[in-house]
Write an enzyme that holds these catalytic residues in place. Structure first.
Site, PDB file in Angstrom:
ATOM      1  N   ASP A  37      11.752  39.515  -1.053  1.00  0.00           N
ATOM      2  CA  ASP A  37      11.378  38.783   0.157  1.00  0.00           C
ATOM      3  C   ASP A  37      10.262  37.834  -0.266  1.00  0.00           C
ATOM      4  O   ASP A  37       9.190  38.283  -0.706  1.00  0.00           O
ATOM      5  CB  ASP A  37      10.888  39.771   1.236  1.00  0.00           C
ATOM      6  CG  ASP A  37      10.521  39.057   2.538  1.00  0.00           C
ATOM      7  OD1 ASP A  37      10.121  37.879   2.499  1.00  0.00           O
ATOM      8  OD2 ASP A  37      10.635  39.698   3.591  1.00  0.00           O
ATOM      9  N   ASN A  44      14.988  28.689  -3.739  1.00  0.00           N
ATOM     10  CA  ASN A  44      16.002  28.176  -2.807  1.00  0.00           C
ATOM     11  C   ASN A  44      15.824  28.700  -1.380  1.00  0.00           C
ATOM     12  O   ASN A  44      16.164  28.012  -0.423  1.00  0.00           O
ATOM     13  CB  ASN A  44      17.393  28.568  -3.335  1.00  0.00           C
ATOM     14  CG  ASN A  44      18.451  28.452  -2.267  1.00  0.00           C
ATOM     15  OD1 ASN A  44      18.940  27.357  -1.971  1.00  0.00           O
ATOM     16  ND2 ASN A  44      18.808  29.565  -1.633  1.00  0.00           N
ATOM     17  N   SER A  48      13.966  19.114   0.948  1.00  0.00           N
ATOM     18  CA  SER A  48      14.909  18.502   1.892  1.00  0.00           C
ATOM     19  C   SER A  48      14.491  17.057   2.108  1.00  0.00           C
ATOM     20  O   SER A  48      13.287  16.739   2.085  1.00  0.00           O
ATOM     21  CB  SER A  48      14.848  19.252   3.222  1.00  0.00           C
ATOM     22  OG  SER A  48      15.484  18.507   4.230  1.00  0.00           O
ATOM     23  N   TYR A  97       9.717  22.563  10.018  1.00  0.00           N
ATOM     24  CA  TYR A  97      10.540  22.480   8.803  1.00  0.00           C
ATOM     25  C   TYR A  97      10.142  21.261   7.966  1.00  0.00           C
ATOM     26  O   TYR A  97       9.950  21.369   6.749  1.00  0.00           O
ATOM     27  CB  TYR A  97      12.008  22.399   9.219  1.00  0.00           C
ATOM     28  CG  TYR A  97      12.996  22.375   8.059  1.00  0.00           C
ATOM     29  CD1 TYR A  97      13.293  23.536   7.356  1.00  0.00           C
ATOM     30  CD2 TYR A  97      13.634  21.196   7.686  1.00  0.00           C
ATOM     31  CE1 TYR A  97      14.205  23.522   6.315  1.00  0.00           C
ATOM     32  CE2 TYR A  97      14.554  21.174   6.651  1.00  0.00           C
ATOM     33  CZ  TYR A  97      14.838  22.338   5.964  1.00  0.00           C
ATOM     34  OH  TYR A  97      15.739  22.327   4.929  1.00  0.00           O
ATOM     35  N   LYS A 131       8.536  21.296   4.101  1.00  0.00           N
ATOM     36  CA  LYS A 131       9.196  20.698   2.934  1.00  0.00           C
ATOM     37  C   LYS A 131       8.338  19.578   2.326  1.00  0.00           C
ATOM     38  O   LYS A 131       8.320  19.399   1.108  1.00  0.00           O
ATOM     39  CB  LYS A 131      10.586  20.172   3.313  1.00  0.00           C
ATOM     40  CG  LYS A 131      11.577  21.281   3.718  1.00  0.00           C
ATOM     41  CD  LYS A 131      11.848  22.289   2.597  1.00  0.00           C
ATOM     42  CE  LYS A 131      12.988  23.245   2.952  1.00  0.00           C
ATOM     43  NZ  LYS A 131      13.282  24.233   1.912  1.00  0.00           N
ATOM     44  N   VAL A 144      24.471  19.975   3.912  1.00  0.00           N
ATOM     45  CA  VAL A 144      25.463  20.883   3.328  1.00  0.00           C
ATOM     46  C   VAL A 144      25.981  21.872   4.383  1.00  0.00           C
ATOM     47  O   VAL A 144      25.188  22.438   5.152  1.00  0.00           O
ATOM     48  CB  VAL A 144      24.826  21.678   2.159  1.00  0.00           C
ATOM     49  CG1 VAL A 144      25.899  22.490   1.437  1.00  0.00           C
ATOM     50  CG2 VAL A 144      24.128  20.729   1.186  1.00  0.00           C
ATOM     51  N   ARG A 145      27.305  22.103   4.363  1.00  0.00           N
ATOM     52  CA  ARG A 145      27.921  23.052   5.309  1.00  0.00           C
ATOM     53  C   ARG A 145      27.579  24.502   4.932  1.00  0.00           C
ATOM     54  O   ARG A 145      28.232  25.110   4.077  1.00  0.00           O
ATOM     55  CB  ARG A 145      29.446  22.864   5.328  1.00  0.00           C
ATOM     56  CG  ARG A 145      29.888  21.587   6.029  1.00  0.00           C
ATOM     57  CD  ARG A 145      31.378  21.540   6.241  1.00  0.00           C
ATOM     58  NE  ARG A 145      32.155  21.482   5.009  1.00  0.00           N
ATOM     59  CZ  ARG A 145      32.369  20.385   4.292  1.00  0.00           C
ATOM     60  NH1 ARG A 145      31.862  19.220   4.666  1.00  0.00           N
ATOM     61  NH2 ARG A 145      33.101  20.438   3.199  1.00  0.00           N
ATOM     62  N   THR A 146      26.501  24.988   5.560  1.00  0.00           N
ATOM     63  CA  THR A 146      26.079  26.392   5.408  1.00  0.00           C
ATOM     64  C   THR A 146      25.677  26.862   6.806  1.00  0.00           C
ATOM     65  O   THR A 146      25.748  26.091   7.763  1.00  0.00           O
ATOM     66  CB  THR A 146      24.844  26.495   4.490  1.00  0.00           C
ATOM     67  OG1 THR A 146      23.779  25.752   5.105  1.00  0.00           O
ATOM     68  CG2 THR A 146      25.107  25.964   3.093  1.00  0.00           C
TER      69      THR A 146
HETATM   70  P1  NAP Z   1      21.085  29.361   4.675  1.00  0.00           P
HETATM   71  O1  NAP Z   1      22.556  29.339   4.595  1.00  0.00           O
HETATM   72  O2  NAP Z   1      20.428  29.533   6.003  1.00  0.00           O
HETATM   73  O3  NAP Z   1      20.534  30.460   3.639  1.00  0.00           O
HETATM   74  C1  NAP Z   1      19.152  30.668   3.550  1.00  0.00           C
HETATM   75  C2  NAP Z   1      18.886  31.732   2.511  1.00  0.00           C
HETATM   76  O4  NAP Z   1      17.457  31.935   2.435  1.00  0.00           O
HETATM   77  C3  NAP Z   1      19.497  33.094   2.868  1.00  0.00           C
HETATM   78  O5  NAP Z   1      19.929  33.725   1.696  1.00  0.00           O
HETATM   79  C4  NAP Z   1      18.321  33.832   3.478  1.00  0.00           C
HETATM   80  O6  NAP Z   1      18.417  35.240   3.424  1.00  0.00           O
HETATM   81  C5  NAP Z   1      17.222  33.325   2.542  1.00  0.00           C
HETATM   82  N1  NAP Z   1      15.882  33.644   3.056  1.00  0.00           N
HETATM   83  C6  NAP Z   1      15.285  33.242   4.187  1.00  0.00           C
HETATM   84  N2  NAP Z   1      14.063  33.787   4.284  1.00  0.00           N
HETATM   85  C7  NAP Z   1      13.879  34.559   3.186  1.00  0.00           C
HETATM   86  C8  NAP Z   1      12.833  35.373   2.704  1.00  0.00           C
HETATM   87  N3  NAP Z   1      11.696  35.552   3.388  1.00  0.00           N
HETATM   88  N4  NAP Z   1      12.977  35.974   1.498  1.00  0.00           N
HETATM   89  C9  NAP Z   1      14.114  35.828   0.795  1.00  0.00           C
HETATM   90  N5  NAP Z   1      15.162  35.101   1.205  1.00  0.00           N
HETATM   91  C10 NAP Z   1      15.046  34.474   2.390  1.00  0.00           C
HETATM   92  O7  NAP Z   1      20.483  28.005   4.093  1.00  0.00           O
HETATM   93  P2  NAP Z   1      21.079  26.966   3.011  1.00  0.00           P
HETATM   94  O8  NAP Z   1      21.699  25.845   3.754  1.00  0.00           O
HETATM   95  O9  NAP Z   1      21.828  27.679   1.964  1.00  0.00           O
HETATM   96  O10 NAP Z   1      19.707  26.401   2.425  1.00  0.00           O
HETATM   97  C11 NAP Z   1      19.186  26.762   1.148  1.00  0.00           C
HETATM   98  C12 NAP Z   1      17.982  25.882   0.865  1.00  0.00           C
HETATM   99  O11 NAP Z   1      18.378  24.481   0.899  1.00  0.00           O
HETATM  100  C13 NAP Z   1      16.863  26.029   1.902  1.00  0.00           C
HETATM  101  O12 NAP Z   1      15.613  25.972   1.278  1.00  0.00           O
HETATM  102  C14 NAP Z   1      17.054  24.816   2.807  1.00  0.00           C
HETATM  103  O13 NAP Z   1      15.878  24.441   3.466  1.00  0.00           O
HETATM  104  C15 NAP Z   1      17.546  23.770   1.810  1.00  0.00           C
HETATM  105  N6  NAP Z   1      18.311  22.678   2.417  1.00  0.00           N
HETATM  106  C16 NAP Z   1      19.496  22.908   3.042  1.00  0.00           C
HETATM  107  C17 NAP Z   1      20.195  21.832   3.616  1.00  0.00           C
HETATM  108  C18 NAP Z   1      21.532  22.017   4.286  1.00  0.00           C
HETATM  109  O14 NAP Z   1      22.077  21.002   4.791  1.00  0.00           O
HETATM  110  N7  NAP Z   1      22.114  23.196   4.314  1.00  0.00           N
HETATM  111  C19 NAP Z   1      19.650  20.533   3.556  1.00  0.00           C
HETATM  112  C20 NAP Z   1      18.438  20.343   2.938  1.00  0.00           C
HETATM  113  C21 NAP Z   1      17.774  21.416   2.347  1.00  0.00           C
HETATM  114  P3  NAP Z   1      18.989  36.131   4.656  1.00  0.00           P
HETATM  115  O15 NAP Z   1      20.482  36.139   4.517  1.00  0.00           O
HETATM  116  O16 NAP Z   1      18.358  37.458   4.440  1.00  0.00           O
HETATM  117  O17 NAP Z   1      18.544  35.465   5.923  1.00  0.00           O
END
Ligand code: NAP
Length: 236
Positions: A64, A91, A145, A160, A164, A192-194
């Site tokens: 964590d 990440n 981001s 957010y 960042k 990104v599609r997440t």
């Molecule tokens: P996501 O699908 O919401 O996944 C987030 C991940 O972070 C999950 O594995 C979550 O774990 C983990 N997490 C959150 N808090 C945590 C903590 N305290 N300790 C350990 N793990 C923790 O997000 P994503 O889209 O993959 O994003 C990944 C990274 O890319 C992030 O930093 C995000 O800000 C950045 N980003 C994403 C986008 C986008 O369009 N998706 C765009 C720009 C930047 P749990 O499953 O336990 O919640």
């Protein structure tokens, strides 16, 4: 096994889903020794199982990023297991439920977002820098981001955005202090599609993971103190 795992040792935070899982998948496919971390053990172990089904190997360790004890336990594990670390990929990230415009956002929401998105990566860098300095090509990759870009700020999602922007500050400061030993860069993965990015984002996870994987495995070691998207330097 797809490739003999004798490549760099890479820690990925938030590796159980989304971009972090895909980064772990791509790195494992290229022979990196991936330490996939997640705050929930069941989710982390399920992610390892998914990789195993694809004949890919990674090791799970609980983490964590907001918990100092958890970070210290990971540090001790890495020290005992490998004696050094090649790459740290910060990440893990959140968009908090209470997100709002800067003029309205609850400061508790800002603090909680900073804890995960900014202070987590800083704390990990502090604890793991001694191991990264033992690597021949140490790297820290901070998942930032475009929403943290000072030169392109349209407001909204203030907690957010601030987290960042501050993370980019962490990148620049660490890069200066670690120059010549560990390369430190920020990445914008694109939209990104997440779970975070939602279903309408224009990129799939493979594209979203690409720049971080490139920085971990292929980028010149002298590339440091930069903000990178699609493998190209962008303005802060
Ligand atoms: P996501 O699908 O919401 O996944 C987030 C991940 O972070 C999950 O594995 C979550 O774990 C983990 N997490 C959150 N808090 C945590 C903590 N305290 N300790 C350990 N793990 C923790 O997000 P994503 O889209 O993959 O994003 C990944 C990274 O890319 C992030 O930093 C995000 O800000 C950045 N980003 C994403 C986008 C986008 O369009 N998706 C765009 C720009 C930047 P749990 O499953 O336990 O919640």
């Amino acid at each position: 096994m797809a490739a003999a795992a004798n490549g760099p040792i890479v820690v990925v935070t938030g590796g159980n889903r989304g971009i972090g899982f895909e980064i772990s998948r791509q790195l494992a496919a290229r022979g990196a020794r991936v330490v996939l971390t997640a705050r929930k053990t069941t989710a982390g172990e399920a992610a390892i199982e998914k990789l195993t089904k694809e004949k890919l190997a990674a090791e799970f360790h609980a983490l964590d990023v907001t918990d100092g004890k958890s970070i210290a336990e990971l540090r001790d594990f890495l020290k005992d297991r490998f004696e050094h670390l090649d790459v740290l990929i910060n990440n893990a990230g959140i968009i908090a439920k209470g997100e709002n415009d800067a003029l309205k956002v609850d400061l508790a929401t800002v603090r909680a977002t900073l804890e995960t998105n900014t202070l987590g990566p800083l704390h990990l860098a502090q604890e793991l820098a001694p191991l990264l300095k033992r690597s021949k090509s140490g790297r820290i990759i901070n998942m930032s981001s475009g929403m943290g870009e000072l030169s392109d700020n349209s407001g909204g999602h203030a907690a957010y955005r601030l987290s960042k922007t501050a993370l980019n500050g962490v990148t620049a400061t660490l890069a200066a202090e670690l120059r010549g030993t560990v390369a430190v860069n920020s990445v914008c993965p694109g939209w990104v599609r997440t779970d975070m990015g939602g279903p309408h984002a224009n990129l799939d996870v493979a594209d979203g993971a690409d720049t971080a994987v490139w920085l971990a495995m292929d980028a010149p070691q002298k590339l440091t103190a930069k903000f990178v998207r699609e493998r190209k330097v962008i303005p802060w």
